[in-house]
Design an enzyme around this catalytic site. Structure first.
Site, short mmCIF file in Angstrom:
data_model
loop_
_atom_site.label_atom_id
_atom_site.label_comp_id
_atom_site.label_asym_id
_atom_site.label_seq_id
_atom_site.Cartn_x
_atom_site.Cartn_y
_atom_site.Cartn_z
N LEU A 104 0.80 -1.22 0.00
CA LEU A 104 0.00 0.00 0.00
C LEU A 104 0.83 1.28 0.00
O LEU A 104 0.38 2.32 -0.47
CB LEU A 104 -0.93 0.02 1.22
CG LEU A 104 -1.99 -1.08 1.29
CD1 LEU A 104 -2.82 -0.93 2.55
CD2 LEU A 104 -2.88 -1.06 0.05
N GLY A 105 2.06 1.22 0.55
CA GLY A 105 2.84 2.44 0.60
C GLY A 105 4.16 2.23 1.32
O GLY A 105 4.50 1.14 1.75
N SER A 140 8.87 3.04 7.58
CA SER A 140 8.14 1.78 7.45
C SER A 140 7.68 1.56 6.02
O SER A 140 7.75 2.45 5.18
CB SER A 140 6.91 1.78 8.37
OG SER A 140 6.01 2.79 7.95
N LYS A 172 1.82 -2.38 9.11
CA LYS A 172 2.97 -1.49 8.99
C LYS A 172 4.19 -2.21 9.54
O LYS A 172 4.20 -2.62 10.71
CB LYS A 172 2.75 -0.18 9.75
CG LYS A 172 3.95 0.76 9.70
CD LYS A 172 3.79 1.96 10.62
CE LYS A 172 2.80 2.95 10.09
NZ LYS A 172 2.78 4.20 10.90
N ASP A 207 -17.28 -0.04 2.00
CA ASP A 207 -17.52 -1.29 1.28
C ASP A 207 -16.25 -2.13 1.28
O ASP A 207 -15.31 -1.86 0.53
CB ASP A 207 -17.96 -0.99 -0.15
CG ASP A 207 -18.30 -2.25 -0.94
OD1 ASP A 207 -18.25 -3.34 -0.35
OD2 ASP A 207 -18.61 -2.12 -2.13
#
Length: 406
Positions: free
Chosen positions: A58-59, A64, A81, A200
């Protein structure tokens, strides 16, 4: 009650993805002072703590990398993380534990807390792992998708009001979001640490399916794989305030530098004690950033952060500080005479808040300016609390207009 058997770990593709040029730096490699050995070698499909299976990246950041995980025990999704070696997020864990034990509050669900934590050992040392609820894109990422990169008024009002409710929960339980780490990393409330919630959960399962059918591009090196991050889809859930890593617990006045550069409140610039009202100042600065095409304060001279410039701009937008406020800081003698006259090295700019504000007109303009003037006050004691500010006329405008139409 029938127990649900745990899921078996899923097998993810080991081929069929685009292999990137090993000589080109991507993702965390592009960060200043990047040290490969400091990052744990996470790979998609890996299972952490015998329950969290990584399904997508995700990133990343200096401290981290973050990953979307499927919980094999409860079958839901979480954000993982994985901290770099030596990064000890003890303060965030302690703050989360403190807030989790607090009484129910409408703002409690609007603050992202650490849900679980554990350590793992990599080839070069220990790494702390944190588990959170998954969230959508940040306000900054969403703003960059909008025409002219500006929040519409109704979205701004709703988002700021709900963020203030989250802050009210924190402040009532003696937690200040703003703070500074021992490594001189400053955090404040901004569009970077406000996320849209995910209503959702099917969008998360879709990310997992995409990783199986269309594996993300990656760079394969002899000792590690570096993946591209998958962007989160647009979501419309309630805003959630994150990044409690430098939060301060305790109702007493705080000392020391805090807040980054142009976002500093006057009491921080002048080396005074500070308290939860710095979070209120941050709310005003963020609101301006979300709807205007420039930052409210430039605070730099010759491209270098400059206190004279910052304070001169504050005077132009807020008027002269009250004498009793200046008496709280020995540093103020550098910038004002004993009579309160400005003597800084930078002239006071010829501007006002009304001159600078260009997004709204008519009643909207009046209400927004009053909202800002309510926040941008020299003395922290004169700024409203988070709960009081949540009922500001500008933020309540949609509710009042709706009532008037009935």
């Amino acid at each position: 009650m029938v127990s649900i058997p745990p899921l078996h770990p899923r097998q993810f593709p080991v081929s069929g993805f685009m292999k990137l040029d090993p000589s080109n730096k991507i993702e965390e490699e592009q960060l200043p002072f990047y040290v490969a050995e400091s990052y744990y070698l996470v790979y998609i499909g890996e299972v952490f703590a015998s329950r969290y299976q990584v399904v997508s990246k995700l990133g990343y950041g200096t401290s981290s990398t973050t990953w979307l995980c499927r919980d094999l025990q409860e079958r839901g999704y979480y954000t993982l993380k994985v901290c770099v070696q030596g990064q000890q997020p003890n303060n965030e864990i302690a703050t989360s534990e403190h807030l989790r034990k607090c009484s129910d509050h409408s703002g409690k669900k609007l603050v992202r807390l650490v849900l679980d934590s554990f350590e793992l050992v990599g080839p070069h040392g220990k790494h702390t792992c944190l588990i959170y609820q998954p969230l959508g894109m940040t306000f900054t990422e969403f703003r960059d998708l909008l025409p002219e990169r500006k929040f519409p008024k109704n979205l701004l009002q709703r988002s700021i009001q709900l963020t203030l409710i989250a802050l009210a929960f924190m402040h009532e339980n003696h937690v200040i979001h703003t703070g500074q780490s021992y490594a001189y990393t400053f955090l404040h409330i901004s569009s970077n640490n406000l996320h849209f919630g995910i209503e959702d959960p099917s969008v998360l399962s879709q990310i997992e399916e995409d990783e199986t059918k269309r594996p993300i591009a990656r760079k394969v090196l002899p000792d590690r794989i570096i993946y591209f991050s998958r962007p989160m889809p647009v979501s419309t859930g309630l805003p959630v305030l994150s990044d409690l890593g430098e939060a301060r617990i305790g109702g007493d006045k705080q000392r020391g530098d805090s807040m980054p550069g142009i976002y500093r409140a006057p009491e921080v610039v002048l080396d005074m004690d500070w308290d939860s009202k710095v979070d209120i100042w941050s709310i005003g600065a963020m609101a301006w950033d979300l709807v205007e095409d420039t930052h409210l304060f430039f605070a730099k001279k010759d491209r270098v952060l400059n206190d004279d410039q910052h304070l001169a701009e504050m005077i132009s937008l807020m008027g002269s500080p009250p004498p009793e406020f200046l008496k709280r800081s020995e540093k103020s003698e550098r910038f004002w005479t004993p009579q309160g006259k400005w003597k800084g090295a930078v002239p006071i700019p010829e501007q006002t808040l009304s001159m600078r504000e260009r997004q709204f007109s008519g009643e909207d303009n009046i209400l927004f300016l009053n909202f800002l003037r309510n926040i941008f006050r020299w003395s922290p004691d004169e700024r409203p609390t988070a709960e009081e500010l949540a009922y500001d006329d500008f933020l309540m405008q949609p509710v009042l207009e709706s009532r008037a139409q009935k």
